[in-house]
Design a protein around this motif. Sequence first.
Motif: not given
Length: 457
Positions: A41-42, A57-62, A65-70, A82-87
């Motif tokens: 978080s910020a 460090i990346v502030a805020g909810e990823p 696209a942000a998660l997919g870089q890893f 079960y967060k949509p971004a994670l899935l």
Amino acid sequence: MRIAELAGRRVAIWGFGREGHAVLKALRARLPAQSLTLFCSATEVEAARAFDPALEIVAGEPDAAALGQFDIVVKSPGISAYKPALLAAQAQGTQFTSGTALWFGENPDARVIAVTGTKGKSTTSALTVHLARSLGVRTALAGNIGMPLLELLGQRAELWVIELSSFQTGEAGPVELGVVTSLYEEHLDWHGSRERYVADKLKLADVSRTLLVNGLQANLLQYTAAHPHRLVFGTPEGWHVRDGMICRGAQAVFDSAALAAPGLHNALNACAALAALEAIGMDARTAAPALATFRPLPHRLQPLGEHDGRHWVNDSISTTPLATLAALESLHGRTVTVLVGGHDRGLDWTPFVEAMRNASAHAIVCMGSNGARIAEALRAAGVACPLALVDNLAAAVAEARACTPAAGVILLSPGAPSFDQFKDYAERGRRFSALAGFDSAGIASIDGLGIEGVQRG
């Protein structure tokens, strides 16, 4: 997954709580040259930069696209799987793991008792450790109870007792014994549905060589009927409570009145701990007298003492209506004002309301974001005891103090999480203690976390 498998990969850590700290320390110790990114978080950015200046460090909810870089993201337990971004990122090939999963990857041969359950898992875990140490066994207490496993990376114990939340049960490796203390409705905001909560909770059964479950819960027996090596506690053939005694079969072994942790449910937790030791070949009967020296965990039906002529009990850990009912049952026969309400997760309060129609508390003070919903349900059901609706904990304590007679009990057992007003249940419990007039700093510690040997006493 082993920590070495992260070397040279694109790795991120998601979450900067105690679990996140433990992950960062472990990865830096094993992979000092590894590039690491932290999602936090910020408000945590400055502390994270001070903790590890080499972090990106990346502030805020990823987002996805942000998660997919890893290649690999090590996430903290409180972040829903079960967060949509994670899935979405997972579907694109990003692997998600956790500190718990990494510890199991590093310790495939550890002797583990893993404990889960909607209620009772912390006390059962701590009781199991206390009893094992009374037998001279070098035993570790870690996990969801307050010490991330990776904080003990590289240390050795004869026995590991690991508490797992429903967020973590799918992350455990093979365990010698899995224990399920109870199964009710909880954490629907993380899991998304009751069915998924049950399925996630019972993932522990899939990795347990032997499974020990509460034989008093028909639903739990039904869900685990197919396990090839299932044992039960709570029923007459095994460790159970009868006429106020903790018994093994027909033999009375320990007077439950000598337990400092009050209530039938804590006597059942003691049965679970004794049955767990017996299941792995230890002498539970010899260990049983050590129940008398067990110190109850903070925020779990914790008697704070007497102040202003009233008795105060801190059960801030209570995050379900059924837990509140169990707390009231443990104080049966006393004049009790109960403080309920907090963060609204949409749980069904009908069982609590129905119980209050038949044998209500002296008074009920409703508070927090779901307080109005609880109060409305109680009024609609015609509950006879005095009801009050207030905004926050301070107002609830003031109201309880005003309506509770001398020698009565003021019980904080909210039946809801604390996130509407506090960081966690522990902060809520400390605040309640301070409002009641006690030293809040003195109630916070859990005995025995980490690794210890003989604890005779």
